[in-house]
Design an enzyme around this catalytic site. Structure first.
Site, PDB file in Angstrom:
ATOM      1  N   CYS A  40       0.625  -1.433   0.010  1.00  0.00           N
ATOM      2  CA  CYS A  40      -0.289   0.052   0.227  1.00  0.00           C
ATOM      3  C   CYS A  40       0.895   1.162  -0.210  1.00  0.00           C
ATOM      4  O   CYS A  40       0.079   1.998  -0.635  1.00  0.00           O
ATOM      5  CB  CYS A  40      -1.413   0.226   1.189  1.00  0.00           C
ATOM      6  SG  CYS A  40      -1.921  -1.246   1.682  1.00  0.00           S
ATOM      7  N   THR A  41       1.898   1.499   0.535  1.00  0.00           N
ATOM      8  CA  THR A  41       3.074   2.284   1.231  1.00  0.00           C
ATOM      9  C   THR A  41       3.414   2.789  -0.333  1.00  0.00           C
ATOM     10  O   THR A  41       3.516   3.523  -1.043  1.00  0.00           O
ATOM     11  CB  THR A  41       3.814   2.537   1.489  1.00  0.00           C
ATOM     12  OG1 THR A  41       3.325   1.957   3.594  1.00  0.00           O
ATOM     13  CG2 THR A  41       4.447   3.334   1.889  1.00  0.00           C
TER      14      THR A  41
END
Length: 159
Positions: A48-49
């Site tokens: 996600c990052t």
């Protein structure tokens, strides 16, 4: 699950943009469309990052198309503001803390082995100024990122 050509489900939710504001999709269409809604399972996780940072790296291209990028997750707006700060994200993140948007878009998934339920499948929707979904991508594999070139092309087509 919405598909290309469907009308995007309207919603109101907290927007983490350094502050916390109310965000209503239908009210943002006139000024912000095309809108890229990038759903992700959870802040501060590796993929996600990477995904949100990839959107940040391409933000100038989206801005050149007059497209507006928003990330969406079940995280609280306070968590999302910290996530924005730590990753120097310049776009807003929408908090779907109660899971209503994820439910409306039919993209809920669980990590039962971790005891985590009701987070968003990694998904991207491009919405034009009329509220029509012009691009829809949903992954059943949380480790797969979207094709960023494809998302950018979809935003250009929706402009």
């Amino acid at each position: 699950m919405p598909e290309t050509g469907d009308t995007a489900a309207d919603f109101t939710a907290p927007l983490a943009n350094g502050d916390i504001e109310e965000f209503t999709l239908s009210e943002r269409l006139e000024d912000d469309a095309p809108i890229v809604l990038a759903f992700f399972p959870g802040a501060f996780t590796s993929v996600c990052t990477t995904e949100m940072c990839a959107f940040q790296d391409r933000l100038a291209s989206f801005n050149d198309l007059d497209a507006t990028v928003y990330g969406v997750s079940r995280d609280s707006p306070f968590t999302l503001n910290e996530f924005r700060d730590q990753n120097e994200l310049e776009f807003g993140l929408i908090s779907d803390y109660n899971g209503e948007i994820i439910d409306d878009y039919g993209i809920e998934m669980d990590f039962a082995d971790l005891g985590v339920y009701g987070v968003a499948k990694r998904s991207v929707f491009v919405i034009d100024g009329d509220g029509e979904i012009t691009y829809a991508w949903v992954s059943d594999d949380p480790g797969v990122e979207p094709d960023y070139d494809e998302v950018e092309a979809a935003a250009e087509d929706a402009a």
